[in-house]
Design an enzyme around this catalytic site. Structure first.
Site, mmCIF file in Angstrom:
data_model
loop_
_atom_site.group_PDB
_atom_site.id
_atom_site.type_symbol
_atom_site.label_atom_id
_atom_site.label_comp_id
_atom_site.label_asym_id
_atom_site.label_seq_id
_atom_site.Cartn_x
_atom_site.Cartn_y
_atom_site.Cartn_z
ATOM 1 N N HIS A 68 0.733 -1.071 0.031
ATOM 2 C CA HIS A 68 0.033 -0.009 0.177
ATOM 3 C C HIS A 68 0.960 1.372 -0.141
ATOM 4 O O HIS A 68 0.344 2.481 -0.068
ATOM 5 C CB HIS A 68 -1.198 -0.190 1.060
ATOM 6 C CG HIS A 68 -0.423 -0.361 2.503
ATOM 7 N ND1 HIS A 68 0.210 0.487 3.444
ATOM 8 C CD2 HIS A 68 -0.367 -1.488 3.137
ATOM 9 C CE1 HIS A 68 0.492 0.063 4.345
ATOM 10 N NE2 HIS A 68 0.103 -1.319 4.222
ATOM 11 N N HIS A 94 7.534 6.975 4.236
ATOM 12 C CA HIS A 94 6.866 6.439 3.050
ATOM 13 C C HIS A 94 6.014 7.466 2.278
ATOM 14 O O HIS A 94 5.821 8.588 2.923
ATOM 15 C CB HIS A 94 5.911 5.384 3.550
ATOM 16 C CG HIS A 94 4.885 6.030 4.524
ATOM 17 N ND1 HIS A 94 5.260 5.843 5.746
ATOM 18 C CD2 HIS A 94 3.593 6.488 4.205
ATOM 19 C CE1 HIS A 94 4.054 6.365 6.557
ATOM 20 N NE2 HIS A 94 3.158 7.020 5.391
ATOM 21 N N HIS A 96 2.728 8.593 -0.001
ATOM 22 C CA HIS A 96 1.112 8.674 -0.612
ATOM 23 C C HIS A 96 0.869 9.486 -2.041
ATOM 24 O O HIS A 96 1.570 10.521 -1.908
ATOM 25 C CB HIS A 96 -0.129 9.080 0.386
ATOM 26 C CG HIS A 96 0.305 8.399 1.827
ATOM 27 N ND1 HIS A 96 -0.440 7.161 2.255
ATOM 28 C CD2 HIS A 96 1.012 8.700 2.661
ATOM 29 C CE1 HIS A 96 -0.246 6.957 3.592
ATOM 30 N NE2 HIS A 96 0.683 7.800 3.801
HETATM 31 S S1 B30 Z 1 0.738 7.258 8.750
HETATM 32 O O1 B30 Z 1 2.142 8.164 8.525
HETATM 33 O O2 B30 Z 1 -0.172 7.906 9.421
HETATM 34 N N1 B30 Z 1 0.347 7.010 7.187
HETATM 35 C C1 B30 Z 1 1.794 3.362 10.289
HETATM 36 C C2 B30 Z 1 2.506 4.241 10.269
HETATM 37 C C3 B30 Z 1 2.388 5.491 9.678
HETATM 38 C C4 B30 Z 1 1.246 5.795 9.197
HETATM 39 C C5 B30 Z 1 0.031 4.560 9.147
HETATM 40 C C6 B30 Z 1 0.486 3.541 9.666
HETATM 41 C C7 B30 Z 1 1.978 1.757 10.722
HETATM 42 O O3 B30 Z 1 2.896 1.664 11.294
HETATM 43 N N2 B30 Z 1 1.018 0.994 10.525
HETATM 44 C C8 B30 Z 1 1.159 -0.618 11.089
HETATM 45 C C9 B30 Z 1 2.294 -1.305 10.261
HETATM 46 N N3 B30 Z 1 1.676 -1.908 9.071
HETATM 47 C C10 B30 Z 1 2.519 -2.611 8.346
HETATM 48 C C11 B30 Z 1 3.608 -1.651 7.429
HETATM 49 O O4 B30 Z 1 4.673 -1.357 7.785
HETATM 50 O O5 B30 Z 1 2.908 -1.095 6.588
HETATM 51 C C12 B30 Z 1 0.521 -2.897 9.244
HETATM 52 C C13 B30 Z 1 -0.593 -2.711 8.284
HETATM 53 O O6 B30 Z 1 -0.604 -1.951 7.220
HETATM 54 O O7 B30 Z 1 -1.415 -3.578 8.102
HETATM 55 CU CU1 B30 Z 1 1.024 -1.408 6.437
HETATM 56 ZN ZN ZN Z 2 1.512 7.960 5.705
#
Ligand code: B30
Ligand code: ZN
Length: 262
Positions: A68, A94, A96
């Site tokens: 994603h 990362h 978007h």
């Molecule tokens: S964000 O910066 O708000 N877009 C996570 C960290 C930052 C944001 C969103 C999510 C996060 O650590 N999520 C949990 C970990 N993920 C695994 C991964 O590294 O990428 C679990 C998952 O979704 O099911 Cu994807």
């Molecule tokens: Zn993010």
């Protein structure tokens, strides 16, 4: 259960995230639309002091297509030492983005309803209070994310050349590669003085309300070709082009967005 969440298509698209992940229906969710006329100037918010963001050589930084987004794991020597309530240690960054066939923008935060081409998130955890990202991720004072917008311009941003070229090597979901040299500071805008701040959440499930957001006003410029390459190279969990990986703006509710500038 068993169904992986998605952004648009599928049975667990973003409208249905709260069914499986209750926090996604909370009152402090991210992203938001930042309305300039409603932000509150806070003269006490000082520019962040970041250490270890410059060039790191002979490192071993993992770049991942997680299905994603594309993520680079960051060294724990990268820290925010001033400008936030505590000290925060970097974990990963990362992006978007939108979709190239639609010429669509794909930032998560919007400003006065305007969506930028793409958005970078540099994720940190509160290392004064917690021992790891995992321990901090669901705590109200656990995380800090720095968000930067991308706009398209006429010139190639050569600080992004390696990153853009490496996308081909992590084309498929689950693929990883190692990066030896990284300079995160060079990938950010020169001017870091103008930013917005508010309390919000992870923008993906499980949407924990644990992030102190800093959204910078000055965008990063990439060339049209660089943005197009980002939008068209990676594949998602179902082997479709990984694009439009952004969540729609969430209600501000009783929150206030502060700004470092007038
Ligand atoms: S964000 O910066 O708000 N877009 C996570 C960290 C930052 C944001 C969103 C999510 C996060 O650590 N999520 C949990 C970990 N993920 C695994 C991964 O590294 O990428 C679990 C998952 O979704 O099911 Cu994807
Ligand atoms: Zn993010």
């Amino acid at each position: 259960a068993g169904v992986h969440w998605t952004y648009i298509e599928g049975s667990l698209d973003q409208i249905h995230w709260p069914d499986e992940y209750p926090s996604c229906g909370g009152r402090k969710q991210s992203p938001i639309d930042i309305q300039r006329r409603n932000v509150q100037f806070n003269p006490h918010m000082l520019q962040l002091e970041m250490t270890g963001y410059g060039e790191v050589k002979n490192g071993n930084f993992l770049m991942i297509n997680n299905g994603h987004s594309v993520q680079i794991n960051l060294p724990s020597t990268m820290k925010i030492t001033k400008g936030l309530p505590d000290c925060y240690t970097a974990v990963q960054m990362h992006l978007h983005w939108g979709g190239w066939d639609l010429e669509a923008s794909g930032s998560e935060h919007t400003v006065d309803g305007i969506r930028y081409m793409a958005e970078l998130h540099v994720v940190h955890y509160n290392s004064d209070k917690y021992n790891s990202f995992d321990e901090a991720k669901d705590k109200s004072d656990g995380l800090a994310v720095l968000a930067f917008f991308y706009e398209d311009g006429h010139f190639e941003n050569t600080y992004y050349s390696d990153f853009i070229n490496n996308l081909e090597k992590v084309k498929y979901a689950g693929q990883t590669m190692n990066i030896s040299t990284l300079n995160v500071r060079s990938m950010l805008p020169e001017n870091l003085a103008h930013f917005f701040r508010y309390e919000g959440s992870l923008t993906t499930p499980p949407c924990y309300e644990s992030i102190l957001w800093t959204v910078f006003d000055t965008p990063i410029t990439l060339s049209h070709n660089q943005i197009r390459k980002l939008e068209s190279t990676l594949m998602d969990l179902e082997n479709k082009t990984l694009w439009n990986d952004y969540r729609m703006a969430q209600p501000l509710n009783d929150r206030v967005v502060e700004s470092s500038f007038l």
